[in-house]
Design a protein around this motif. Structure first.
Motif, PDB file in Angstrom:
ATOM      1  N   LYS A 244       8.246  -4.274   6.493  1.00 33.64           N
ATOM      2  CA  LYS A 244       8.193  -2.852   6.152  1.00 33.64           C
ATOM      3  C   LYS A 244       6.761  -2.379   6.260  1.00 33.64           C
ATOM      4  N   LYS A 245       6.612  -1.103   6.524  1.00 31.49           N
ATOM      5  CA  LYS A 245       5.284  -0.550   6.770  1.00 31.49           C
ATOM      6  C   LYS A 245       4.353  -0.758   5.585  1.00 31.49           C
ATOM      7  N   GLU A 246       4.865  -0.630   4.374  1.00 30.16           N
ATOM      8  CA  GLU A 246       4.009  -0.656   3.207  1.00 30.16           C
ATOM      9  C   GLU A 246       3.699  -2.064   2.704  1.00 30.16           C
ATOM     10  N   ARG A 247       4.322  -3.070   3.261  1.00 30.08           N
ATOM     11  CA  ARG A 247       4.218  -4.414   2.699  1.00 30.08           C
ATOM     12  C   ARG A 247       3.762  -5.431   3.742  1.00 30.08           C
ATOM     13  N   PHE A 248       2.786  -6.242   3.343  1.00 24.95           N
ATOM     14  CA  PHE A 248       2.225  -7.257   4.254  1.00 24.95           C
ATOM     15  C   PHE A 248       2.065  -8.531   3.453  1.00 24.95           C
ATOM     16  N   SER A 249       2.760  -9.572   3.875  1.00 26.01           N
ATOM     17  CA  SER A 249       2.761 -10.817   3.104  1.00 26.01           C
ATOM     18  C   SER A 249       1.975 -11.892   3.831  1.00 26.01           C
ATOM     19  N   LEU A 250       1.237 -12.653   3.066  1.00 28.89           N
ATOM     20  CA  LEU A 250       0.506 -13.812   3.591  1.00 28.89           C
ATOM     21  C   LEU A 250       1.202 -15.061   3.071  1.00 28.89           C
ATOM     22  N   ILE A 251       1.458 -15.984   3.974  1.00 29.62           N
ATOM     23  CA  ILE A 251       2.198 -17.200   3.608  1.00 29.62           C
ATOM     24  C   ILE A 251       1.350 -18.422   3.918  1.00 29.62           C
TER      25      ILE A 251
ATOM     26  N   ASP B 253       1.229  -2.555  13.046  1.00 26.58           N
ATOM     27  CA  ASP B 253       2.520  -1.862  13.023  1.00 26.58           C
ATOM     28  C   ASP B 253       3.543  -2.816  12.409  1.00 26.58           C
ATOM     29  N   VAL B 254       4.680  -2.256  12.026  1.00 25.22           N
ATOM     30  CA  VAL B 254       5.739  -3.092  11.475  1.00 25.22           C
ATOM     31  C   VAL B 254       6.130  -4.149  12.500  1.00 25.22           C
ATOM     32  N   LYS B 255       6.291  -5.353  12.014  1.00 21.17           N
ATOM     33  CA  LYS B 255       6.685  -6.527  12.805  1.00 21.17           C
ATOM     34  C   LYS B 255       5.617  -6.972  13.810  1.00 21.17           C
TER      35      LYS B 255
ATOM     36  N   GLN C 290       0.863  -1.196   0.000  1.00 20.69           N
ATOM     37  CA  GLN C 290       0.000   0.000   0.000  1.00 20.69           C
ATOM     38  C   GLN C 290       0.896   1.241   0.000  1.00 20.69           C
ATOM     39  N   ASP C 291       0.363   2.290  -0.643  1.00 19.85           N
ATOM     40  CA  ASP C 291       1.184   3.485  -0.836  1.00 19.85           C
ATOM     41  C   ASP C 291       0.683   4.692  -0.053  1.00 19.85           C
ATOM     42  N   MET C 292      -0.164   4.451   0.957  1.00 20.34           N
ATOM     43  CA  MET C 292      -0.746   5.566   1.697  1.00 20.34           C
ATOM     44  C   MET C 292      -0.192   5.717   3.110  1.00 20.34           C
ATOM     45  N   ASP C 293       0.903   5.025   3.405  1.00 23.58           N
ATOM     46  CA  ASP C 293       1.516   5.148   4.726  1.00 23.58           C
ATOM     47  C   ASP C 293       0.564   4.712   5.846  1.00 23.58           C
ATOM     48  N   HIS C 294      -0.282   3.739   5.552  1.00 25.27           N
ATOM     49  CA  HIS C 294      -1.212   3.225   6.551  1.00 25.27           C
ATOM     50  C   HIS C 294      -0.502   2.356   7.561  1.00 25.27           C
ATOM     51  N   GLU C 295      -0.921   2.495   8.824  1.00 23.79           N
ATOM     52  CA  GLU C 295      -0.340   1.642   9.862  1.00 23.79           C
ATOM     53  C   GLU C 295      -0.912   0.222   9.831  1.00 23.79           C
ATOM     54  N   ASN C 296      -2.233   0.143   9.589  1.00 20.21           N
ATOM     55  CA  ASN C 296      -2.920  -1.147   9.686  1.00 20.21           C
ATOM     56  C   ASN C 296      -2.999  -1.852   8.342  1.00 20.21           C
ATOM     57  N   MET C 297      -2.746  -3.155   8.358  1.00 22.02           N
ATOM     58  CA  MET C 297      -2.939  -3.954   7.146  1.00 22.02           C
ATOM     59  C   MET C 297      -3.587  -5.273   7.517  1.00 22.02           C
ATOM     60  N   PHE C 298      -4.356  -5.806   6.568  1.00 23.73           N
ATOM     61  CA  PHE C 298      -5.216  -6.957   6.847  1.00 23.73           C
ATOM     62  C   PHE C 298      -5.185  -7.948   5.688  1.00 23.73           C
TER      63      PHE C 298
END
Lengths: 112, 114
Positions: free
Chosen positions: B70-77, B51-53, B25-33
């Motif tokens: 990283k703040k902008e990246r959230f990976s699902l494994i 938050d990161v980590k 995401q490119d909006m500097d959002h703290e939360n990712m889902f």
């Protein structure tokens, strides 16, 4: 256990008429409610929201009504247009929560 | 314009494979889902990160893990893909704090596990 319930899987409405989509919830801690719209092969997009301190919120053709005592909310679309045909998800959150709880969705078809 | 992008629109994997789904995401959002959408079941939360980590389990975390380096990246494994993980996977992000505002969703990844 589903805390947000949309009991109508589908709804068909004629163009120009009113569409009413319903949503019930069981968690009395929910204090913020949202509606999302989803077209096939796209992610959901935010439509309209309402806080529990209100009982109505309006945005153009879209109005959301909240009945806290009945734990019920509804989305009214007036007038309905063919482009409104999509799946509509009701969602809710608690004050201390980060994530949204979603219902199963209602597929709306607006026919010309 | 808020942009949430997912690495693939369609993915086909074999049972037992390790699968990575990436979201940026490119909006500097703290939360990712990460949610998954299945017919008749709606959207169900797998994991989220505020938050990161940091990561928190959602309603259906079994068989999945996540990474937020990283703040902008959230990976699902998917550690070892199974056929019951065939689904539409949706990544979303939101502003900091609690879920007061709306989530911004990516276009989704349709994963098929054979």
């Amino acid at each position: 256990d589903q805390q947000v319930k949309q009991n109508s899987p589908s709804l068909s409405v004629q163009e120009g008429r009113i569409s009413i989509l319903n949503c019930d919830y069981t968690n009395s801690m929910f204090d913020y409610f949202l509606w999302y719209k989803k077209y096939p092969a796209e992610g959901p997009t935010f439509l309209i929201s309402i806080s529990s301190i209100k009982d109505k919120n309006e945005d153009g053709r879209f109005t959301v009504f909240l009945n806290k005592s009945a734990k019920h909310l509804s989305l009214h679309i007036v007038p309905s247009q063919p482009g409104d045909s999509a799946v509509y998800f009701c969602a809710a959150s608690v004050r201390s929560g980060y994530a949204l709880n979603f219902g199963k969705g209602t597929s709306l078809l607006v026919t010309p | 314009d808020v942009k949430v992008t997912q690495s693939s629109r369609y993915l086909v994997k074999r049972t037992g494979e390790k699968v990575f789904l990436e979201c940026v995401q490119d909006m500097d959002h703290e939360n990712m889902f990460w949610y998954r959408q299945d017919p008749g079941l709606g959207l169900r939360l797998i994991y989220f990160s505020y938050d990161v980590k940091m990561k928190e389990k959602g309603d259906i975390p079994e068989g999945y893990s996540v990474s937020r380096e990283k703040k902008e990246r959230f990976s699902l494994i998917l550690e070892s893909a199974s056929t019951n993980q065939t689904s539409m996977y949706l990544c979303a992000s939101s502003y900091s704090g609690r879920a007061r505002g709306s989530l911004f969703f990516g276009p989704g990844t349709r994963l098929t596990v054979l």
